[in-house]
Design an enzyme around this catalytic site. Sequence first.
Site, mmCIF file in Angstrom:
data_model
loop_
_atom_site.group_PDB
_atom_site.id
_atom_site.type_symbol
_atom_site.label_atom_id
_atom_site.label_comp_id
_atom_site.label_asym_id
_atom_site.label_seq_id
_atom_site.Cartn_x
_atom_site.Cartn_y
_atom_site.Cartn_z
ATOM 1 N N ASP A 25 16.895 -69.540 -10.035
ATOM 2 C CA ASP A 25 15.806 -68.579 -9.871
ATOM 3 C C ASP A 25 15.707 -67.701 -11.107
ATOM 4 O O ASP A 25 16.724 -67.164 -11.558
ATOM 5 C CB ASP A 25 16.088 -67.660 -8.666
ATOM 6 C CG ASP A 25 15.705 -68.305 -7.344
ATOM 7 O OD1 ASP A 25 15.284 -69.467 -7.360
ATOM 8 O OD2 ASP A 25 15.835 -67.632 -6.299
ATOM 9 N N LYS A 82 7.401 -70.838 -5.647
ATOM 10 C CA LYS A 82 7.357 -70.777 -4.186
ATOM 11 C C LYS A 82 5.980 -70.397 -3.672
ATOM 12 O O LYS A 82 5.320 -69.515 -4.217
ATOM 13 C CB LYS A 82 8.355 -69.717 -3.683
ATOM 14 C CG LYS A 82 9.817 -70.096 -3.849
ATOM 15 C CD LYS A 82 10.703 -69.029 -3.226
ATOM 16 C CE LYS A 82 12.144 -69.132 -3.662
ATOM 17 N NZ LYS A 82 12.859 -70.273 -3.084
ATOM 18 N N ARG A 166 26.467 -79.220 6.852
ATOM 19 C CA ARG A 166 27.309 -79.987 7.784
ATOM 20 C C ARG A 166 26.494 -80.527 8.953
ATOM 21 O O ARG A 166 26.688 -81.653 9.395
ATOM 22 C CB ARG A 166 28.449 -79.104 8.305
ATOM 23 C CG ARG A 166 29.596 -78.961 7.322
ATOM 24 C CD ARG A 166 30.845 -78.516 8.065
ATOM 25 N NE ARG A 166 31.965 -78.321 7.187
ATOM 26 C CZ ARG A 166 32.840 -79.287 6.861
ATOM 27 N NH1 ARG A 166 32.689 -80.503 7.351
ATOM 28 N NH2 ARG A 166 33.843 -79.033 6.063
ATOM 29 N N GLY A 215 22.687 -68.687 -0.622
ATOM 30 C CA GLY A 215 23.967 -67.984 -0.526
ATOM 31 C C GLY A 215 25.007 -68.409 -1.543
ATOM 32 O O GLY A 215 26.145 -67.936 -1.500
ATOM 33 N N GLY A 236 19.972 -68.775 -6.350
ATOM 34 C CA GLY A 236 18.910 -67.768 -6.363
ATOM 35 C C GLY A 236 19.380 -66.509 -7.042
ATOM 36 O O GLY A 236 19.385 -66.391 -8.270
#
Lengths: 295, 206
Positions: A25, A82, A166, A215, A236
């Site tokens: 980002d 975006k 996962r 994250g 990000g």
Amino acid sequence: MEKKLGTDNVKRGMAQMQKGGVIMDVVNAEQAKIAEAAGAVAVMALERVPSDIRAAGGVARMADPRIVEEVMNAVSIPVMAKARIGHIVEARVLEAMGVDYIDESEVLTPADEEYHLLKSDFTVPFVCGCRDLGEAARRIGEGAAMLRTKGEPGTGNIVEAVRHMRMVQAQVRKVSVMSDDELMTEAKNLGAPFEILKQIKESGKLPVVNFAAGGIATPADAALMMELGADGVFVGSGIFKSENPEKFASAIVQATTYYTDYELIGKLSKELGRAMRGIEISKLSQEERMQERGW
Amino acid sequence: MTVIGILGLQGAVEEHAKQLQTLGLEAEVIKKTEQLEEIDGLILPGGESTTMRKLTEQYGFLEPIREFSAKKKPIFGTCAGMILMAKELSGVEEAHLQIMDVRVKRNAFGRQRDSFEAELDIVGIDTPYSAVFIRAPFIESAGEHVEVLAKYDGKIVAAREGHILTCAFHPELTDDTSFLQIFVKMVEKHKQRLKYSLVEEGRQSP
């Protein structure tokens, strides 16, 4: 010699060329150049990184086209941008500007609380977030050429991205060993298009690449997501909210390439300076959880 | 068994490996320079050329790949690989490996929205070849020893110079292995020649 634009091969192939790489980002030309020099495979041009969007509150929209253009002029690597979920015109504007990939993103405030974009209608390829196989398959059904975990953007907390990666992997494994007569009920339960599930069952994998996002704050986080089967990573706020963006960016790129070389990752992580400040997910209210956006 | 290495720093590595395996060959993902010793041919895959460039420098691949090429071991560069191998790059950019006598222009067909599929006539392949071009480069000019294998819209998009093969499109994204087979033949010929010259040497020694 007839020329075919915007085919599945061209759209999905573009994402395949990004594999094993880091997409960063950026909010201006200077950051874009730092990202390119560090070895980013693409940049995401934004007005604010997710942690600042979180802090600012209010309605988050497509970036000012001037910023997107500034970034496009600054680097030769692909530029993504975006658009709000379901915002047909923001997406068309970005496409007309020549952006290389559009992220129909839950980081921005959704424009439509019922429908996503019909991405197969566009020449430009799209990436979308997903938390499970149902969501992944719906986005592919709409024409997404690339997926990413939603994670919880702007938190610097990897736990949600891990959960989503996962979950998708486990569900792909489950579908690939199912018998044919179980598939329709699974499609119903997941809310997934039957034809897409059938393809996944036959090939044993998703038909598009799946990156990790939401994250990732350290080189070890990036390597963890690769270890869990991500095809690449989006970072990000993690880079330009850290103490030393140049070093962080380069370390994350190297950790993504050599994700099983733990000695190297240890070495890269030394003397990096402080990572971005993280947020505990349970401290976020339901409305603050961006991952809940999208349907 | 013939082993073909794929530079595994970034990009469509797995896609190349799968194609090689369907042809019954062994594919090795190259992440460390010493692995270059173990392979008969090397593929520089599609991906982001700036990223691969940065990582090949950081991890000391530049000289080892040049040495690999100096031994006339076959190398095949697709898309980003073409950019890495070029002797010259159009514009201000500095060239990288400089092992192929061509001048290459990056993103030469435009941005992603201009990426396309088209059928090509390729020297050595009898039927039209369906090629996928993604933010592809092309060869602006080629040295006298470079054989042009295909053009699109008048631009050189596939070529060969001795032990080096290149294309601007992505053979690894389709099921058609005919272009890859050109490279496999080059690798097998080189192996045979190597074996023959070793035997020759053996005969000459007392």
